[in-house]
Design an enzyme around this catalytic site. Structure first.
Site, short mmCIF file in Angstrom:
data_model
loop_
_atom_site.label_atom_id
_atom_site.label_comp_id
_atom_site.label_asym_id
_atom_site.label_seq_id
_atom_site.Cartn_x
_atom_site.Cartn_y
_atom_site.Cartn_z
CG ASP A 53 -0.26 -0.07 2.53
OD1 ASP A 53 0.99 -0.09 2.54
OD2 ASP A 53 -0.94 -0.11 3.56
CG ASN A 79 29.69 -41.15 -4.90
OD1 ASN A 79 30.74 -41.01 -5.52
ND2 ASN A 79 29.47 -40.55 -3.73
#
Length: 897
Positions: free
Chosen positions: A368, A707
């Site tokens: 606002d 991995n």
């Protein structure tokens, strides 16, 4: 509640017993609670009778009975969640759910070590999150002490006793109570005005209008009228008195006020925020990987004779290895540290930890105007004569009116417009040359004030100085002063001046007309009837003063990639002028234009528009929702009841700590002050925390994926498992402990310069590219091990192979932590001590663990020296590849922005 007496017969009996036509004090009237709008159409006497009250107030015994029947005048609070409830809710977090599923699978295949580690990590994450949010709730609850707790009420000890005014707690008010209101008072309940004196009320918390609204008693409102907040004779809980005084009767309390009705809308389901959407997407991505990995490992094992079932624990360990077990802990720790820094350094309370991520992801901030971009006080902008030229004489006479009105009118509080006019006057000596006779303060009905003064050298004459609304003052003018001489003011001249007033008002000015009249001196009092036959002098225009920090804060937000949009209930001209002065360019759209638009059209309009004026609460919520539907991450800053729907519709709702209680309850972030500078600091903290989370995800997932790819390849290449389940668990524990250091990282300035969002697609691209690079390093290590470690077919050789890959994994993880952390490029963001220590610890453990007594427990053995030489070469090449890939990724990222 709205007082609804229960029995008509009892009402009639009570009034007869009282022996008069005055209103009864007993409970009476037909069943069914009357609505405030119904009472607004009644006369004052009818309203009092309907409420079973009178001008003298309620009898104490009757008030106590009504309190027991109606309940206390408090807005029902949502019961705050207990610590246990918050802990249980944390278990429903998508990341946590993924880990719990993995823990169950690990327990099902007797991988008790893995299952126990997962349970510990889940508990730690939930404790951190529940504790942080519980502390934030306690801080917000403490802010309620800022709200006034008493009201001035008129009551009688007995029916025949004289009424007495006294202060009582606000929660003891009941419908029918007669209350007094003065400057600075909060309106404690919905009330109907009985008598007023110059009353103006701030309704910004309810409607968003920055200017005080005149309120006055109306004896016969009629069957139809404007919306409730526009009714001049009604005041509502949540508003406050700006000036003047009033006597009013309470018509609704507690959960039946309009304030509480708006609050009930908070119980609606809130749409998922940016954080919710991101974590759900990433969680499902991890679930797909986890569901895909074990079958692939089993198939790879089944490709070799006799190794199908025995690879099941290893397959589960691989799935766990793919999952970033520390994710909930790192996410919660990073957000909790950011929230703690904001609370300590900026007095900003983060009520919901994920909201800190949402704030960092915000790319459009809706706010606002009043109190955020402008100060809640006016300043003089110009003073014009009838021809539209600057004329200091107009300011002089306006100041005479303001000065003597403040001196003689016995106002309970100074009027802000008068103060602004006097601040613009350089010399008060001219004002003291006059003798003040009397003053009539601003009248909300006639919308003007009068000061009567005696001018030097004018014996026997009094000068009336009138200042007020342009159309009202011009309507009482018969002459106009131009060029130092007075001429008759005809209808055409009056219309011309009114058009000029409209143009000035459209330009964002609060306009006041100034007029004079000469009257023969008399001892008797002056009245409003003397306000006639005036000579119009000119206009004074006032505007909202911009906040000193607003322009700089808007610039800082723009540099952070945040677009600011203003949603206000003010006049379009007022909003446009304030935004123009602060550099917010663009057209102003009045909210009624969006009423006929569909969601798609509104999203397009909202994207292009900077300022929306005349917004209702529903308009604000629709605009914020349309921005989100258009792909923006929207924040909303508001402080009033009228802002509640928008606070709930935004990804993250923000309010200052002095906002209304329900706004604080609805908001996710509570600021120390309603200031865009505080928002800028909070956004930076959100991006800081999210940057740390993204760093962890990138590094953990890419390393884990590399991995997994290497394990799948090794399953096809090697006649034995490349790593045993206990070794996978030990490796994961080391990774997890080291990766917690990312919660303490400090991203460089570039990482804070744009909205930071957890984007699953970007994350998938990153972990795919860097995961493949990690897998290449692992496969190169396999080759080195095959060359450096003889006898891979026997148990001793397999133990050395396991040790070699274990060492390489920890060393590459340490390397990745150093090279791929955000802020590590071009010297940005000096690496924090926790990350340096964590990377060093990983490297030390990777090198020394195979040489320690624990090696035999984990099924590993010492490695030959030649392996370390070859591994050094592999790591050097891997580091060079990481640095090149990182530079390429950063260039692409900059191109996207």
């Amino acid at each position: 509640m709205v007082w609804a007496p229960e029995d008509t017969a009892q009402a009639g009996t009570t009034r007869s017993a009282s022996g008069g036509a005055g209103p009864a004090t007993a409970t009476a009237a037909p069943p069914g609670a009357p609505d405030v709008r119904d009472l607004a159409r009644l006369t004052s006497l009818e309203t009092l009778r309907r409420l079973g009250s009178g001008p003298r107030g309620l009898v104490e015994a009757e008030a106590e009975e009504r309190l027991g029947r109606c309940g206390e005048n408090v807005v029902p609070d949502r019961r705050p969640a207990s610590w246990r409830g918050r802990f249980a809710r944390s278990l429903r977090d998508p990341f946590t759910s993924v880990l719990l599923c993995l823990g169950l699978v690990s327990a099902a295949v007797a991988s008790w070590g893995t299952a126990c580690v997962i349970v510990v990590l889940v508990v730690v994450s939930c404790v951190l999150r529940a504790g942080g949010e519980h502390r934030a709730d306690r801080s917000v609850a403490a802010l309620r002490e800022l709200v006034a707790t008493t009201a001035t009420v008129r009551r009688r000890a007995a029916a025949s006793a004289e009424p007495r005014s006294r202060e009582i707690p606000v929660d003891q008010l009941v419908p029918g109570d007669v209350i007094s209101l003065g400057p600075g008072d909060l309106v404690p309940a919905d009330a109907r005005l009985l008598r007023t004196s110059g009353l103006t009320v701030h309704q910004a918390a309810l409607t968003g209008e920055s200017a005080p609204v005149p309120k006055y008693a109306v004896d016969a409102p009629g069957a139809a009228g404007p919306a409730p907040f526009q009714q001049p004779h009604l005041c509502f809980q949540g508003s406050s008195v700006a000036s003047g005084s009033a006597t009013a009767v309470v018509v609704a309390t507690g959960e039946h006020t309009r304030f509480a009705a708006t609050r009930r809308g908070l119980l609606r389901h809130r749409r998922p925020s940016a954080f919710d959407r991101s974590v759900n997407s990433i969680s499902w991505m991890l679930v797909r990987f986890m569901l895909l990995t074990p079958p692939l490992v089993l198939l790879a094992g089944a490709a070799l004779d006799g190794r199908g079932v025995e690879t099941l624990p290893f397959a589960v360990a691989v799935a766990v290895g793919l999952t970033p077990e520390m994710l909930p802990v790192v996410v919660t720790s990073a957000l909790a540290r950011g929230a703690a820094r904001l609370a300590r350094d900026r007095e900003v309370i983060v009520k919901r930890l994920p909201a800190l991520h949402d704030l960092g992801a915000v790319d459009v901030l809706c706010t606002d105007k009043t109190g955020t971009l402008t100060q809640d006080r006016p300043v003089l902008d110009r003073h014009l004569d009838a021809e539209g030229h600057d004329d200091p004489t107009v300011l002089h006479w306006a100041a005479v009116n303001s000065f003597w009105a403040l001196q003689l009118a016995d106002l309970p509080a100074p009027d802000t417009l008068d103060e602004a006019i006097l601040e613009a006057v350089a010399d008060y000596d001219d004002l003291l040359d006059y003798d003040g006779v009397t003053a009539l303060p601003f009248d909300p009905v006639r919308r003007s004030s009068i000061a009567v003064v005696r001018r030097p050298g004018r014996t026997g004459l009094h000068t009336l100085v009138v200042k007020g609304a342009a159309e009202d003052v011009l309507g009482r003018c018969a002459r106009v002063r131009t060029g130092g001489s007075d001429t008759e003011l005809d209808a055409a001249g009056r219309d011309r001046l009114l058009r000029r007033a409209e143009e000035l008002a459209a330009d964002g000015l609060r306009l006041l007309a100034v007029a004079l009249a000469e009257r023969p001196a008399r001892p008797g009092p002056y009245s409003r009837s003397d306000e006639r036959g005036l000579t119009f002098i000119g206009f004074v225009g006032l505007r909202d003063a911009p906040r000193p920090t607003a322009a700089d804060a808007l610039g800082d937000l723009a540099r952070r990639g945040v677009t600011v949009k203003v949603l206000t209930g003010d006049h379009p001209g007022t909003a446009a002028r304030a935004c123009r002065e602060l550099g917010l360019a663009g057209p102003v759209v009045t909210a009624d234009r969006i009423d006929g638009l569909g969601d798609a059209a509104l999203a397009e309009l909202a994207e292009k528009t900077t300022v929306f004026a005349r917004c209702t609460p529903e308009h604000k919520a629709r605009i914020v929702g349309a921005l989100r539907e258009g792909g923006r991450t929207a924040g909303f800053l508001g402080d009033g009841v009228n802002d509640l729907p928008a606070l709930r519709a935004a990804d993250v709702g923000v309010c200052p700590r002095d906002s209304v209680d329900v706004a604080r309850d609805a908001a996710d972030i509570v600021l120390a002050a309603k200031d865009l500078t505080a928002i800028d600091h909070a956004i930076a903290a959100g991006r800081h925390s999210t940057g740390n989370i993204i760093t962890y995800l990138r590094i953990a997932l890419s390393s884990n994926l590399g991995n997994v790819i290497a394990m799948l390849a090794a399953g096809l290449m090697l006649p034995f498992l490349p790593m045993l389940p206990p070794q996978v668990l030990a490796q994961n524990l080391c990774f997890d402990a080291a990766q917690l250091a990312f919660a303490f990282d400090r991203p460089g300035p570039a990482a804070l310069a744009r909205p930071t969002v957890l984007r699953p697609r970007d994350l998938l691209r990153f972990l795919t590219g860097f995961g493949l690079l990690n897998a290449v390093a692992d496969l190169a290590t396999f080759g080195v091990l095959m060359l450096a470690v003889p006898g891979a077919g026997d148990i001793e050789g397999q133990a050395a192979f396991h040790a070699g890959w274990f060492t390489e994994n920890l060393l590459t993880q340490a390397l990745v932590m150093v090279v791929l952390r955000r802020g590590g490029r071009d010297g940005e963001g000096r690496m924090p001590v926790p990350i340096r220590l964590a990377a060093t610890a990983l490297a030390v453990i990777g090198v020394l663990l195979p040489l320690s007594p624990l090696a035999s427990v984990l099924g590993m053995t010492a490695l030959p020296p030649v392996y370390y030489l070859l591994l050094t070469a592999v790591l050097a090449l891997y580091a060079a590849g990481l640095a090149a890939a990182r530079a390429h990724w950063d260039r692409r990222a900059e191109g996207r922005w």
